[in-house]
Design a protein around this motif. Structure first.
Motif, PDB file in Angstrom:
ATOM      1  N   MET A   5      28.283 -19.660 -19.633  1.00  0.00           N
ATOM      2  CA  MET A   5      27.807 -19.568 -18.257  1.00  0.00           C
ATOM      3  C   MET A   5      26.287 -19.550 -18.198  1.00  0.00           C
ATOM      4  O   MET A   5      25.671 -20.077 -17.262  1.00  0.00           O
ATOM      5  CB  MET A   5      28.380 -18.318 -17.584  1.00  0.00           C
ATOM      6  CG  MET A   5      29.895 -18.362 -17.385  1.00  0.00           C
ATOM      7  SD  MET A   5      30.428 -19.664 -16.248  1.00  0.00           S
ATOM      8  CE  MET A   5      29.919 -18.952 -14.684  1.00  0.00           C
TER       9      MET A   5
ATOM     10  N   GLY B 255      34.239 -20.500 -15.400  1.00  0.00           N
ATOM     11  CA  GLY B 255      34.036 -19.401 -14.463  1.00  0.00           C
ATOM     12  C   GLY B 255      35.326 -18.717 -14.051  1.00  0.00           C
ATOM     13  O   GLY B 255      35.427 -17.484 -14.050  1.00  0.00           O
TER      14      GLY B 255
ATOM     15  N   TYR C 120      36.796 -16.650 -16.814  1.00  0.00           N
ATOM     16  CA  TYR C 120      36.018 -15.430 -17.023  1.00  0.00           C
ATOM     17  C   TYR C 120      36.488 -14.337 -16.057  1.00  0.00           C
ATOM     18  O   TYR C 120      36.663 -13.168 -16.436  1.00  0.00           O
ATOM     19  CB  TYR C 120      34.542 -15.749 -16.824  1.00  0.00           C
ATOM     20  CG  TYR C 120      33.580 -14.841 -17.570  1.00  0.00           C
ATOM     21  CD1 TYR C 120      34.024 -13.711 -18.251  1.00  0.00           C
ATOM     22  CD2 TYR C 120      32.231 -15.122 -17.587  1.00  0.00           C
ATOM     23  CE1 TYR C 120      33.140 -12.888 -18.938  1.00  0.00           C
ATOM     24  CE2 TYR C 120      31.339 -14.306 -18.267  1.00  0.00           C
ATOM     25  CZ  TYR C 120      31.794 -13.194 -18.936  1.00  0.00           C
ATOM     26  OH  TYR C 120      30.913 -12.377 -19.602  1.00  0.00           O
TER      27      TYR C 120
ATOM     28  N   ARG D  41      30.250 -15.757 -21.538  1.00  0.00           N
ATOM     29  CA  ARG D  41      28.941 -15.435 -20.987  1.00  0.00           C
ATOM     30  C   ARG D  41      27.883 -16.421 -21.490  1.00  0.00           C
ATOM     31  O   ARG D  41      27.041 -16.892 -20.717  1.00  0.00           O
ATOM     32  CB  ARG D  41      28.529 -14.006 -21.372  1.00  0.00           C
ATOM     33  CG  ARG D  41      27.182 -13.594 -20.788  1.00  0.00           C
ATOM     34  CD  ARG D  41      26.747 -12.221 -21.272  1.00  0.00           C
ATOM     35  NE  ARG D  41      26.516 -12.209 -22.719  1.00  0.00           N
ATOM     36  CZ  ARG D  41      25.980 -11.178 -23.367  1.00  0.00           C
ATOM     37  NH1 ARG D  41      25.667 -10.079 -22.707  1.00  0.00           N
ATOM     38  NH2 ARG D  41      25.802 -11.225 -24.664  1.00  0.00           N
TER      39      ARG D  41
ATOM     40  N   ASP E  82      28.731  -8.290 -22.393  1.00  0.00           N
ATOM     41  CA  ASP E  82      29.811  -9.083 -22.989  1.00  0.00           C
ATOM     42  C   ASP E  82      30.553  -8.324 -24.079  1.00  0.00           C
ATOM     43  O   ASP E  82      31.293  -8.908 -24.851  1.00  0.00           O
ATOM     44  CB  ASP E  82      29.250 -10.384 -23.553  1.00  0.00           C
ATOM     45  CG  ASP E  82      30.256 -11.520 -23.498  1.00  0.00           C
ATOM     46  OD1 ASP E  82      31.120 -11.485 -22.613  1.00  0.00           O
ATOM     47  OD2 ASP E  82      30.184 -12.411 -24.339  1.00  0.00           O
TER      48      ASP E  82
ATOM     49  N   CYS F 166      28.110 -16.686  -9.711  1.00  0.00           N
ATOM     50  CA  CYS F 166      28.901 -17.862  -9.328  1.00  0.00           C
ATOM     51  C   CYS F 166      28.637 -18.254  -7.878  1.00  0.00           C
ATOM     52  O   CYS F 166      28.576 -19.440  -7.548  1.00  0.00           O
ATOM     53  CB  CYS F 166      30.383 -17.598  -9.547  1.00  0.00           C
ATOM     54  SG  CYS F 166      30.891 -17.540 -11.277  1.00  0.00           S
TER      55      CYS F 166
ATOM     56  N   LEU G  76      29.137 -11.321 -12.073  1.00  0.00           N
ATOM     57  CA  LEU G  76      29.682 -12.672 -12.220  1.00  0.00           C
ATOM     58  C   LEU G  76      29.923 -13.300 -10.856  1.00  0.00           C
ATOM     59  O   LEU G  76      29.639 -14.488 -10.646  1.00  0.00           O
ATOM     60  CB  LEU G  76      30.984 -12.627 -13.023  1.00  0.00           C
ATOM     61  CG  LEU G  76      31.677 -13.963 -13.271  1.00  0.00           C
ATOM     62  CD1 LEU G  76      30.770 -14.911 -14.048  1.00  0.00           C
ATOM     63  CD2 LEU G  76      32.993 -13.749 -14.031  1.00  0.00           C
TER      64      LEU G  76
ATOM     65  N   CYS H  76      21.554 -12.637 -13.164  1.00  0.00           N
ATOM     66  CA  CYS H  76      22.900 -12.057 -13.209  1.00  0.00           C
ATOM     67  C   CYS H  76      23.588 -12.322 -14.538  1.00  0.00           C
ATOM     68  O   CYS H  76      24.217 -11.427 -15.125  1.00  0.00           O
ATOM     69  CB  CYS H  76      23.745 -12.611 -12.069  1.00  0.00           C
ATOM     70  SG  CYS H  76      23.259 -12.044 -10.418  1.00  0.00           S
ATOM     71  N   MET H  77      23.482 -13.536 -15.031  1.00  0.00           N
ATOM     72  CA  MET H  77      24.165 -13.873 -16.274  1.00  0.00           C
ATOM     73  C   MET H  77      23.602 -13.125 -17.466  1.00  0.00           C
ATOM     74  O   MET H  77      24.311 -12.831 -18.431  1.00  0.00           O
ATOM     75  CB  MET H  77      24.094 -15.394 -16.514  1.00  0.00           C
ATOM     76  CG  MET H  77      24.874 -16.210 -15.503  1.00  0.00           C
ATOM     77  SD  MET H  77      26.615 -15.681 -15.421  1.00  0.00           S
ATOM     78  CE  MET H  77      27.083 -16.301 -13.815  1.00  0.00           C
TER      79      MET H  77
ATOM     80  N   ASP I 269      30.459  -5.867 -14.199  1.00  0.00           N
ATOM     81  CA  ASP I 269      30.358  -7.227 -14.726  1.00  0.00           C
ATOM     82  C   ASP I 269      30.997  -8.235 -13.777  1.00  0.00           C
ATOM     83  O   ASP I 269      30.493  -9.345 -13.603  1.00  0.00           O
ATOM     84  CB  ASP I 269      31.028  -7.313 -16.097  1.00  0.00           C
ATOM     85  CG  ASP I 269      30.282  -6.494 -17.149  1.00  0.00           C
ATOM     86  OD1 ASP I 269      29.084  -6.241 -16.953  1.00  0.00           O
ATOM     87  OD2 ASP I 269      30.912  -6.097 -18.141  1.00  0.00           O
ATOM     88  N   THR I 270      32.136  -7.841 -13.172  1.00  0.00           N
ATOM     89  CA  THR I 270      32.790  -8.731 -12.220  1.00  0.00           C
ATOM     90  C   THR I 270      31.898  -8.989 -11.013  1.00  0.00           C
ATOM     91  O   THR I 270      31.808 -10.120 -10.519  1.00  0.00           O
ATOM     92  CB  THR I 270      34.129  -8.126 -11.752  1.00  0.00           C
ATOM     93  OG1 THR I 270      34.959  -7.892 -12.891  1.00  0.00           O
ATOM     94  CG2 THR I 270      34.856  -9.074 -10.808  1.00  0.00           C
TER      95      THR I 270
ATOM     96  N   ILE J   6      25.085  -9.358 -17.506  1.00  0.00           N
ATOM     97  CA  ILE J   6      26.497  -9.093 -17.787  1.00  0.00           C
ATOM     98  C   ILE J   6      26.658  -8.588 -19.214  1.00  0.00           C
ATOM     99  O   ILE J   6      26.099  -9.157 -20.149  1.00  0.00           O
ATOM    100  CB  ILE J   6      27.353 -10.364 -17.581  1.00  0.00           C
ATOM    101  CG1 ILE J   6      27.362 -10.758 -16.096  1.00  0.00           C
ATOM    102  CG2 ILE J   6      28.779 -10.141 -18.062  1.00  0.00           C
ATOM    103  CD1 ILE J   6      28.129 -12.034 -15.805  1.00  0.00           C
TER     104      ILE J   6
END
Length: 392
Positions: free
Chosen positions: A284, A325, A328, A281, A391, A224, A220, A385-386, A216-217, A389
């Motif tokens: 974002m 961001g 998160y 999430r 959550d 970003c 993210l 990507c979002m 997930d990182t 993720i």
């Protein structure tokens, strides 16, 4: 009857106020330099579009190396306040160099190195603020959001002032004002910010997210990075696009950036409040959708009023990205405030690498308007990507 502890808690917190002032001053320093940099390189240094893009790319690469080095050190030992103080002084030296030097390669290698230390003060300040909020029992999300809003407030007045100073009094005066902002920031950091000594950690392990959050990182970080790349393309390309292709006044670029920054402030505060009720999430994702619509609009409008109206979408895009961001990342990397904040900051720098490279090459061969097509592809990657993720 009021207890002594309750009375103490109600006393003004000078350290918290100092954090807000430092955030504002670092924002002013950045807002005086970044919006006008492409124009400075084009008119004062006489760099071609490709060389302008290369400058931003080189700046981002050097910035990543510097920030990662300092982040690893700051999370293990030392006093973060001292590091921030030193970075502010180096940022002031960088501004002085830009004020008096016009050699492209001196600015690229020496000026950018000094600037990288100056810009690293910002993520370190947010890391110190998170530690301060945790120690004093403050609500970290809103405290960080209000700090980030100070930077947006600086960007409300910074870009118009930057263009007014550069066009009315010259770039020397503009960069001298940026240097003054860094010096004032250094003094406040030295005497008013809290000192939190850290003992050396006896480990050689790399700071990273917990195993369950690594995927997930990474998603993210990629998302970003693509969003910051789109923002970088906009900041690099827009002043030149307005002047050379739309034949609009140069000062309009400052007005657009100032308006967007002004609208970002309520967006950040609302997003900080909504973070208590909705997932980060989801927020974002909202930022990604707003950014996509904003860059679609840039491809179709060619006059001042529609460009000003589009800044509402830009404000939602940047306001959520900048305000949520970083938090998160910190949630996904508990106990590693410096590393998490710097990872978020480095997503900005990697984004600038992409922005500088693409803007320089595409503008050189196909013109400034074509550059914005790149942002649409990047925003589609962001949305992917979002949505991937987890959550849970």
């Amino acid at each position: 009857m009021q207890t002594p502890g309750a009375a103490t808690r109600r006393l003004p917190d000078i350290s918290s106020a100092a954090f807000l002032v430092v955030a504002f001053l670092t924002g002013i320093a950045g807002a005086l330099q970044t919006p006008t940099l492409s124009l400075f390189l084009s008119t004062e240094v006489h760099a071609r579009p490709f060389m302008v893009g290369l400058f931003f790319t080189g700046s981002a690469v050097i910035g990543i190396a510097v920030s990662q080095l300092l982040a690893a050190r700051s999370d293990r030992k030392g006093d973060r306040r001292t590091l921030i103080f030193q970075c502010c002084l180096l940022g002031a030296l960088a501004s002085i160099l830009f004020a008096w030097n016009r050699n492209y390669f001196v600015l690229l290698f020496i000026g950018v190195l000094l600037s990288s230390f100056g810009s690293t003060a910002n993520p370190q300040m947010f890391a110190l603020a998170r530690e301060h909020a945790d120690r004093t029992g403050r609500e970290a999300v809103m405290f960080t959001t209000i700090m980030r809003a100070q930077i947006s407030l600086a960007w409300v007045i910074g870009p118009p002032i930057a263009f007014a100073l550069a066009l009315g009094f010259g770039f020397k005066v503009m960069y001298a004002c940026a240097a003054l902002a860094f010096v004032c920031c250094a003094l406040i950091v030295r005497f008013l910010l809290p000192s939190m000594q850290r003992t050396a950690v006896k480990t050689t392990a790399t700071l990273q997210a917990p195993i369950g959050h690594r995927r997930d990182t990474l998603l993210l970080f990629i998302g970003c990075t693509l969003m910051w790349a789109c923002t970088g393309i906009y900041l690099i390309n827009m002043p030149l696009y307005l002047v050379h292709e739309l034949n609009l006044p140069e000062k309009l670029a400052g007005q657009l950036m100032g308006l967007a920054a002004g609208l970002e402030i309520p967006v950040m505060l609302i997003a900080g409040y909504c973070a208590r009720r909705f997932s980060k999430r989801a927020l974002m994702r909202c930022a990604g959708l707003s950014g996509f619509l904003f860059f679609v609009g840039l491809l179709w409008v060619d006059s001042a009023i529609p460009l000003l109206l589009l800044q509402a979408l830009n404000a939602i895009f940047i306001g959520i990205l900048a305000g949520i961001g970083m938090l998160y990342f910190q949630d996904l990397m508990p106990g590693q405030a410096g590393a998490a904040t710097t990872l978020f900051s480095n997503s900005t720098r990697v984004g600038w690498i992409l922005a500088g490279s693409l803007t320089g090459v595409v503008a050189e061969f196909w013109g400034y308007h074509a550059v914005f097509y790149c942002t649409l592809l990047m925003m589609l990657g962001t949305l992917y990507c979002m949505w991937r993720i987890n959550d849970a």
